[in-house]
Write a protein that holds these residues in place. Structure first.
Motif, PDB file in Angstrom:
ATOM      1  N   GLY A  55     -46.655   1.797 -61.497  1.00  5.32           N
ATOM      2  CA  GLY A  55     -47.682   0.877 -61.972  1.00  5.32           C
ATOM      3  C   GLY A  55     -48.468   0.205 -60.858  1.00  5.32           C
ATOM      4  O   GLY A  55     -49.608  -0.197 -61.045  1.00  5.32           O
ATOM      5  N   GLY A  56     -47.864   0.124 -59.676  1.00  8.79           N
ATOM      6  CA  GLY A  56     -48.536  -0.521 -58.553  1.00  8.79           C
ATOM      7  C   GLY A  56     -49.411   0.411 -57.737  1.00  8.79           C
ATOM      8  O   GLY A  56     -50.016  -0.013 -56.753  1.00  8.79           O
ATOM      9  N   ALA A  57     -49.483   1.671 -58.137  1.00 11.46           N
ATOM     10  CA  ALA A  57     -50.308   2.634 -57.394  1.00 11.46           C
ATOM     11  C   ALA A  57     -51.785   2.303 -57.575  1.00 11.46           C
ATOM     12  O   ALA A  57     -52.190   1.658 -58.534  1.00 11.46           O
ATOM     13  N   ASP A  58     -52.570   2.750 -56.637  1.00 12.86           N
ATOM     14  CA  ASP A  58     -54.022   2.533 -56.674  1.00 12.86           C
ATOM     15  C   ASP A  58     -54.664   3.691 -57.447  1.00 12.86           C
ATOM     16  O   ASP A  58     -54.948   4.748 -56.878  1.00 12.86           O
ATOM     17  N   PHE A  59     -54.814   3.495 -58.753  1.00 19.72           N
ATOM     18  CA  PHE A  59     -55.366   4.547 -59.621  1.00 19.72           C
ATOM     19  C   PHE A  59     -56.876   4.569 -59.532  1.00 19.72           C
ATOM     20  O   PHE A  59     -57.488   3.530 -59.347  1.00 19.72           O
ATOM     21  N   PRO A  60     -57.472   5.747 -59.652  1.00 19.12           N
ATOM     22  CA  PRO A  60     -56.851   7.038 -59.960  1.00 19.12           C
ATOM     23  C   PRO A  60     -56.101   7.600 -58.756  1.00 19.12           C
ATOM     24  O   PRO A  60     -56.471   7.341 -57.608  1.00 19.12           O
ATOM     25  N   VAL A  61     -55.047   8.376 -59.038  1.00 20.95           N
ATOM     26  CA  VAL A  61     -54.302   9.063 -57.985  1.00 20.95           C
ATOM     27  C   VAL A  61     -54.647  10.547 -58.057  1.00 20.95           C
ATOM     28  O   VAL A  61     -54.727  11.125 -59.134  1.00 20.95           O
ATOM     29  N   LYS A  62     -54.870  11.132 -56.891  1.00 24.24           N
ATOM     30  CA  LYS A  62     -55.325  12.521 -56.832  1.00 24.24           C
ATOM     31  C   LYS A  62     -54.205  13.509 -56.551  1.00 24.24           C
ATOM     32  O   LYS A  62     -54.372  14.701 -56.768  1.00 24.24           O
ATOM     33  N   GLN A 121     -49.563  13.710 -55.404  1.00 24.31           N
ATOM     34  CA  GLN A 121     -48.283  13.003 -55.314  1.00 24.31           C
ATOM     35  C   GLN A 121     -48.248  12.022 -54.143  1.00 24.31           C
ATOM     36  O   GLN A 121     -47.653  10.957 -54.256  1.00 24.31           O
ATOM     37  N   MET A 122     -48.894  12.365 -53.057  1.00 25.99           N
ATOM     38  CA  MET A 122     -48.866  11.490 -51.881  1.00 25.99           C
ATOM     39  C   MET A 122     -49.547  10.151 -52.149  1.00 25.99           C
ATOM     40  O   MET A 122     -49.200   9.146 -51.523  1.00 25.99           O
TER      41      MET A 122
END
Length: 85
Positions: A17-24, A26-27
């Motif tokens: 949930g803390g990822a900077d979306f959008p994610v392109k 796995q890294m």
């Protein structure tokens, strides 16, 4: 929804949930993980590190993802389709 699936969903949402979306890829998710690739997800008698999930499910993921919910839904669906949960 099984208890294992529900518990994993909660753990995945907390971690991703803390990822900077959008994610392109796995890294893009690594910075959001509390222990990086070694982050462990456990529920019932199943246990996976983020690295293991990436290896087992890499071909099942459909990047990019615009939200944690979309990502987590795909991860859980792939785990179920491979009889890992």
């Amino acid at each position: 929804m099984t208890d294992v699936k529900a518990e994993l969903r909660e753990q995945f949402m907390d971690a991703f949930g803390g990822a900077d979306f959008p994610v392109k890829n796995q890294m893009d998710l690594v910075p959001a993980l509390p222990n990086g690739p070694a982050t462990k997800f456990e529920a019932g008698d199943v246990s996976f590190t983020a690295m293991e999930l990436a290896a087992k499910l890499g071909s099942d993921q459909d990047f990019p993802y615009d939200s944690a919910e979309e990502l987590v839904d795909d991860v859980l669906e792939a785990l179920e389709s491979k009889d890992l949960i």
